[in-house]
Design a protein around this motif. Structure first.
Motif, short mmCIF file in Angstrom:
data_model
loop_
_atom_site.label_atom_id
_atom_site.label_comp_id
_atom_site.label_asym_id
_atom_site.label_seq_id
_atom_site.Cartn_x
_atom_site.Cartn_y
_atom_site.Cartn_z
N GLY A 9 0.68 -1.33 0.15
CA GLY A 9 0.22 0.37 -0.42
C GLY A 9 0.43 1.04 -0.14
O GLY A 9 2.54 1.26 -0.20
N GLY A 10 0.28 2.42 -0.22
CA GLY A 10 0.88 3.59 -0.44
C GLY A 10 0.19 4.92 -0.49
O GLY A 10 -1.44 4.88 -0.77
N LEU A 11 1.37 5.96 -0.74
CA LEU A 11 -0.03 7.46 -1.26
C LEU A 11 0.43 7.30 -2.83
O LEU A 11 1.21 7.30 -3.03
CB LEU A 11 0.43 8.36 -0.69
N VAL A 12 -0.22 7.43 -3.15
CA VAL A 12 -0.29 8.29 -4.70
C VAL A 12 -1.16 8.73 -5.15
O VAL A 12 -2.18 8.76 -4.72
CB VAL A 12 -0.56 6.81 -6.13
N GLN A 13 -1.10 9.19 -6.20
CA GLN A 13 -1.52 10.00 -7.14
C GLN A 13 -2.68 8.70 -8.34
O GLN A 13 -2.86 8.27 -8.74
CB GLN A 13 -1.43 10.63 -8.34
N ALA A 14 -3.86 9.89 -8.17
CA ALA A 14 -5.16 8.83 -9.46
C ALA A 14 -4.78 8.68 -10.38
O ALA A 14 -4.37 9.25 -11.50
CB ALA A 14 -6.37 10.11 -9.45
N GLY A 15 -5.23 7.21 -11.35
CA GLY A 15 -4.63 6.81 -12.16
C GLY A 15 -3.36 5.99 -12.16
O GLY A 15 -2.79 5.12 -13.41
N ALA A 16 -2.20 6.26 -11.25
CA ALA A 16 -1.65 5.26 -11.20
C ALA A 16 -2.18 3.89 -10.66
O ALA A 16 -2.81 3.32 -10.66
CB ALA A 16 -0.81 5.61 -9.65
N SER A 17 -1.02 2.57 -10.48
CA SER A 17 -1.33 1.77 -10.03
C SER A 17 -0.59 1.28 -9.04
O SER A 17 0.78 1.35 -8.62
CB SER A 17 -0.65 0.55 -11.29
N LEU A 18 -0.85 -0.23 -7.81
CA LEU A 18 -0.42 -0.42 -7.02
C LEU A 18 -0.92 -2.28 -7.12
O LEU A 18 -1.34 -2.27 -7.65
CB LEU A 18 -0.98 -0.07 -5.79
N ARG A 19 0.17 -2.63 -6.84
CA ARG A 19 0.06 -4.44 -6.71
C ARG A 19 0.29 -4.86 -4.75
O ARG A 19 1.39 -4.16 -4.35
CB ARG A 19 1.33 -4.95 -7.03
N LEU A 20 -0.56 -5.19 -4.48
CA LEU A 20 -0.45 -5.67 -2.95
C LEU A 20 -0.62 -7.11 -2.65
O LEU A 20 -0.41 -7.99 -3.39
CB LEU A 20 -1.99 -4.92 -2.78
N ASP A 84 -4.91 -0.94 -10.72
CA ASP A 84 -4.34 0.24 -11.84
C ASP A 84 -5.66 1.30 -12.05
O ASP A 84 -6.68 0.71 -11.15
CB ASP A 84 -4.59 -0.78 -13.71
N ASN A 85 -5.41 1.95 -12.42
CA ASN A 85 -5.91 3.89 -12.98
C ASN A 85 -6.62 3.37 -10.74
O ASN A 85 -7.95 3.60 -11.07
CB ASN A 85 -7.40 2.93 -14.37
N LEU A 86 -5.86 3.90 -10.30
CA LEU A 86 -6.59 4.02 -9.17
C LEU A 86 -7.57 5.54 -9.14
O LEU A 86 -6.52 6.28 -9.86
CB LEU A 86 -5.41 4.40 -7.84
N LYS A 87 -7.53 5.56 -8.13
CA LYS A 87 -9.69 6.32 -8.12
C LYS A 87 -9.19 7.00 -7.19
O LYS A 87 -8.93 6.72 -5.72
CB LYS A 87 -10.56 6.20 -8.63
N PRO A 88 -9.36 8.29 -6.45
CA PRO A 88 -9.87 8.98 -4.76
C PRO A 88 -11.08 7.48 -4.07
O PRO A 88 -10.25 7.69 -2.84
CB PRO A 88 -10.17 10.10 -5.07
N GLU A 89 -11.98 7.34 -5.01
CA GLU A 89 -12.46 6.62 -3.80
C GLU A 89 -12.10 5.61 -3.94
O GLU A 89 -12.87 4.59 -3.08
CB GLU A 89 -13.86 5.65 -4.85
N ASP A 90 -11.18 4.61 -4.02
CA ASP A 90 -10.41 3.33 -3.87
C ASP A 90 -9.36 4.14 -2.37
O ASP A 90 -8.86 2.85 -1.96
CB ASP A 90 -9.35 3.21 -4.84
N THR A 91 -9.38 4.66 -1.95
CA THR A 91 -9.09 5.20 -0.88
C THR A 91 -9.88 3.88 0.29
O THR A 91 -10.43 3.81 0.45
CB THR A 91 -8.92 6.20 -0.13
N ALA A 92 -8.48 3.31 0.80
CA ALA A 92 -9.18 2.75 2.09
C ALA A 92 -7.32 1.89 3.12
O ALA A 92 -7.11 1.59 2.20
CB ALA A 92 -10.16 1.47 1.38
N VAL A 93 -8.00 1.26 3.50
CA VAL A 93 -7.15 -0.25 4.45
C VAL A 93 -7.90 -1.62 3.25
O VAL A 93 -8.83 -2.00 3.78
CB VAL A 93 -7.60 -0.42 5.64
N TYR A 94 -6.61 -2.05 2.70
CA TYR A 94 -6.98 -3.58 2.27
C TYR A 94 -6.95 -4.99 3.11
O TYR A 94 -5.87 -4.82 3.37
CB TYR A 94 -6.32 -2.85 0.52
N PHE A 95 -8.01 -5.49 3.04
CA PHE A 95 -7.37 -6.69 3.62
C PHE A 95 -7.52 -7.82 2.59
O PHE A 95 -8.41 -8.66 2.09
CB PHE A 95 -8.34 -6.76 5.30
#
Length: 126
Positions: A9-20, A84-95
């Motif tokens: 996890g982390g702090l990213v800008q909208a449109g970025a990608s992350l792999r948990l 992919d294509n992260l959006k502000p509404e994806d902000t959360a703790v992921y379990f």
């Protein structure tokens, strides 16, 4: 002792990608279905995606279809969530969570899962 440890996890800008990632120990990983859930501040923990014990079947919440991909590596006892294509509404703790594979298909219910990780924070800025 069963342990599930999320990372990525982390702090990213909208449109970025992350792999948990979620590393699992203490269970026969290849016999367990795995799910990802997320919980935004002040809201309930919601189902995101699940994958069968062998990895051949996946299921997604409608809200994330097309942007989220769940996968697993049973040799590494790890499950992944590509976002992919992260959006502000994806902000959360992921379990991540696991449940014994009874062969009954996917479950979106929190109560179906036996073991849980501590979560990893994903924050998306606009």
């Amino acid at each position: 002792q069963v342990q599930l440890v999320e990372s990525g996890g982390g702090l990213v800008q909208a449109g970025a990608s992350l792999r948990l990632s979620c590393a699992v120990s203490g269970v026969i990983f290849s016999r367990y279905c795995t799910g990802w859930f997320r919980q935004a501040s002040g809201k309930e923990r919601d189902f995101v995606a699940s994958i069968s014990s062998g990895g051949g079947s996946t299921y997604y919440a409608d809200s994330v279809k097309g942007r989220f991909t769940i996968s697993r590596d049973n040799t590494k006892k790890t499950v992944y969530l590509q976002i992919d294509n992260l959006k502000p509404e994806d902000t959360a703790v992921y379990f991540c969570a696991v449940r014994w594979d009874y062969g009954g298909g996917h479950s979106t219910s929190r109560s179906a899962y036996n073991y849980w990780g501590q979560g990893t924070q994903v924050t998306v800025s606009s």
